[in-house]
Scaffold this motif. Structure first.
Motif, short mmCIF file in Angstrom:
data_model
loop_
_atom_site.label_atom_id
_atom_site.label_comp_id
_atom_site.label_asym_id
_atom_site.label_seq_id
_atom_site.Cartn_x
_atom_site.Cartn_y
_atom_site.Cartn_z
N MET A 1 4.00 6.95 -9.10
CA MET A 1 3.09 5.81 -9.11
C MET A 1 3.85 4.53 -9.45
O MET A 1 3.65 3.48 -8.81
CB MET A 1 1.95 6.04 -10.12
CG MET A 1 0.97 4.87 -10.20
SD MET A 1 -0.35 5.13 -11.41
CE MET A 1 -1.41 6.27 -10.52
N ILE A 2 4.72 4.61 -10.45
CA ILE A 2 5.53 3.45 -10.83
C ILE A 2 6.41 3.03 -9.66
O ILE A 2 6.52 1.83 -9.33
CB ILE A 2 6.39 3.77 -12.06
CG1 ILE A 2 5.48 3.95 -13.29
CG2 ILE A 2 7.41 2.66 -12.32
CD1 ILE A 2 6.19 4.50 -14.51
N LYS A 3 7.02 4.00 -8.99
CA LYS A 3 7.89 3.71 -7.83
C LYS A 3 7.10 3.02 -6.73
O LYS A 3 7.56 2.04 -6.13
CB LYS A 3 8.49 5.01 -7.32
CG LYS A 3 9.41 4.83 -6.10
CD LYS A 3 10.02 6.16 -5.66
CE LYS A 3 10.92 5.96 -4.46
NZ LYS A 3 11.57 7.24 -4.05
N GLU A 4 5.89 3.52 -6.46
CA GLU A 4 5.06 2.95 -5.39
C GLU A 4 4.63 1.52 -5.72
O GLU A 4 4.66 0.64 -4.86
CB GLU A 4 3.84 3.84 -5.18
CG GLU A 4 2.97 3.41 -4.00
CD GLU A 4 1.86 4.41 -3.72
OE1 GLU A 4 0.78 3.95 -3.29
OE2 GLU A 4 2.05 5.62 -3.94
N ILE A 5 4.24 1.29 -6.98
CA ILE A 5 3.79 -0.05 -7.37
C ILE A 5 4.96 -1.04 -7.37
O ILE A 5 4.81 -2.19 -6.96
CB ILE A 5 3.11 -0.01 -8.75
CG1 ILE A 5 1.80 0.78 -8.67
CG2 ILE A 5 2.82 -1.43 -9.26
CD1 ILE A 5 1.13 1.02 -10.00
N LEU A 6 6.14 -0.59 -7.81
CA LEU A 6 7.32 -1.46 -7.80
C LEU A 6 7.79 -1.74 -6.37
O LEU A 6 8.45 -2.75 -6.11
CB LEU A 6 8.46 -0.82 -8.59
CG LEU A 6 8.37 -0.89 -10.11
CD1 LEU A 6 9.48 -0.06 -10.75
CD2 LEU A 6 8.44 -2.33 -10.60
N ASN A 7 7.47 -0.80 -5.46
CA ASN A 7 7.82 -0.95 -4.04
C ASN A 7 9.34 -1.11 -3.87
O ASN A 7 9.82 -2.01 -3.17
CB ASN A 7 7.09 -2.15 -3.43
CG ASN A 7 7.16 -2.16 -1.91
OD1 ASN A 7 7.31 -1.10 -1.28
ND2 ASN A 7 7.07 -3.34 -1.32
N THR A 8 10.08 -0.21 -4.52
CA THR A 8 11.55 -0.21 -4.42
C THR A 8 12.03 1.20 -4.11
O THR A 8 11.25 2.15 -4.09
CB THR A 8 12.20 -0.67 -5.74
OG1 THR A 8 11.93 0.31 -6.76
CG2 THR A 8 11.68 -2.02 -6.19
N ASP A 9 13.33 1.33 -3.90
CA ASP A 9 13.93 2.65 -3.66
C ASP A 9 14.33 3.29 -4.99
O ASP A 9 15.44 3.81 -5.14
CB ASP A 9 15.14 2.53 -2.73
CG ASP A 9 16.20 1.58 -3.27
OD1 ASP A 9 15.91 0.84 -4.24
OD2 ASP A 9 17.33 1.59 -2.74
N LEU A 10 13.44 3.23 -5.94
CA LEU A 10 13.67 3.75 -7.29
C LEU A 10 14.07 5.23 -7.23
O LEU A 10 13.42 6.04 -6.60
CB LEU A 10 12.38 3.60 -8.11
CG LEU A 10 12.43 3.96 -9.60
CD1 LEU A 10 13.22 2.92 -10.37
CD2 LEU A 10 11.02 4.04 -10.16
N GLU A 11 15.18 5.56 -7.91
CA GLU A 11 15.66 6.93 -7.94
C GLU A 11 15.01 7.67 -9.11
O GLU A 11 15.05 7.19 -10.25
CB GLU A 11 17.19 6.96 -8.10
CG GLU A 11 17.78 8.35 -8.06
CD GLU A 11 19.29 8.38 -8.26
OE1 GLU A 11 19.88 9.46 -8.12
OE2 GLU A 11 19.86 7.32 -8.56
N ILE A 12 14.43 8.81 -8.84
CA ILE A 12 13.79 9.62 -9.88
C ILE A 12 14.64 10.87 -10.09
O ILE A 12 14.83 11.68 -9.18
CB ILE A 12 12.35 9.99 -9.49
CG1 ILE A 12 11.50 8.73 -9.34
CG2 ILE A 12 11.74 10.92 -10.54
CD1 ILE A 12 10.11 8.98 -8.80
#
Length: 294
Positions: free
Chosen positions: A231-242
């Motif tokens: 959810m955080i990745k989607e809201i930030l709208n970035t290629d956030l690595e988990i």
């Protein structure tokens, strides 16, 4: 007549929200803590170390109606690092406040416990909370000191505090463009915004049915850690690595913090409540604001 409330630990994360909710409802509030939070008016603050029994006695005046205790260690990992200090603050500090409270005609003593209190997880933090609960119950049996024990779940908000997990998670994600988690992401939590938790926390002293009760206070937002990260990745709208390390999360519970115990608890939920997505969005906004100021 205006009711008088003392909030020990009122400069802390959840304590501060409860203080502002009490003020909003026209209670006369005194915040007793080591340091004043910028979110709390200087006019309501008094310096107090809960391990100083004489100072605690001086703060607790005879015309006090309610006492909240949010003071002490609230970070599980730090509690494991400092076990003796945790037990001193959370158990002896709590006992000092109880001892002062039993000498006056207090309407209710409200203790901020944790969902870890009845868990085989939580290490010294959970042990300290359960020990304090038992001491509170004994003060009621011996001295008639009425209480409400609130076992809080996963509280979050957009304010920066050491024990605000989601805020700190988002801040680190923005700085590093990744989220690293020691567990497998399957851990389930029921998130509640601190403002919702504060409303319920004040509702408790306004209803006699919560006298001498153990209460569970969590939210509707039940989700896996992995779902929170996505959810955080989607809201930030970035290629956030988990990154799920899966290398141990042994002091934290996976699906439920509770182990069998004969004492029953009542669960409170807020309705209406702050939506999780909206809450995370507000966290992101505040993280970015604070970073811009630095």
């Amino acid at each position: 007549m205006q009711k008088r409330v003392i909030v020990f630990g009122g400069s802390g994360f959840l304590g501060g929200y409860v203080v502002n909710e009490l003020i909003k409802r026209n209670y006369h509030v005194t915040v007793a803590d080591l340091k004043r939070s910028p979110h709390i008016s200087p006019s309501v603050f008094v310096e107090c170390d809960i391990l100083d029994a004489e100072r605690v006695n001086a703060v607790v005046s005879s015309n006090t109606d309610f006492i909240y205790n949010f003071a002490g260690f609230a970070n599980l990992d730090k509690a494991i690092e400092f076990p003796v200090k945790t037990l001193q603050l959370n158990v002896i500090g709590n006992a000092n406040i109880l001892e002062a409270a039993r000498k006056i005609r207090l309407e209710r003593y409200v203790f901020a416990s944790s969902s870890y209190a009845l868990s085989d997880k939580g290490s010294f933090y959970g042990i300290s909370k359960l020990a304090s609960e038992k001491v509170i119950d004994e003060y009621f049996k011996r001295y008639g000191l009425k209480y409400s024990i609130i076992r809080y779940g996963s509280v979050y908000s957009e304010l920066e505090f050491d024990n605000n997990y989601i805020f700190n998670l988002i801040r680190k994600a923005i700085l590093t463009n990744k989220i690293e988690h020691d567990g497998d992401g399957e851990e389930v939590r029921e998130y509640i915004h601190a403002s919702d938790a504060s409303v319920l926390s004040v509702n408790i002293i306004e209803d006699d049915k919560y006298e001498n009760e153990h209460l569970i206070l969590t939210g509707f937002e039940r989700m896996k850690r992995s779902e929170l990260f996505e959810m955080i990745k989607e809201i930030l709208n970035t290629d956030l690595e988990i990154i799920l390390k899966k290398n141990g999360y042994k002091h934290h519970y996976k699906l439920s913090p509770y182990s069998f115990h004969p004492l029953a608890s009542k669960k409170l939920i807020s309705n209406p409540f702050i939506d999780m997505g909206q809450g995370i969005l507000e966290c992101i906004k505040e993280v970015k604001r604070s970073m811009e100021k630095e």
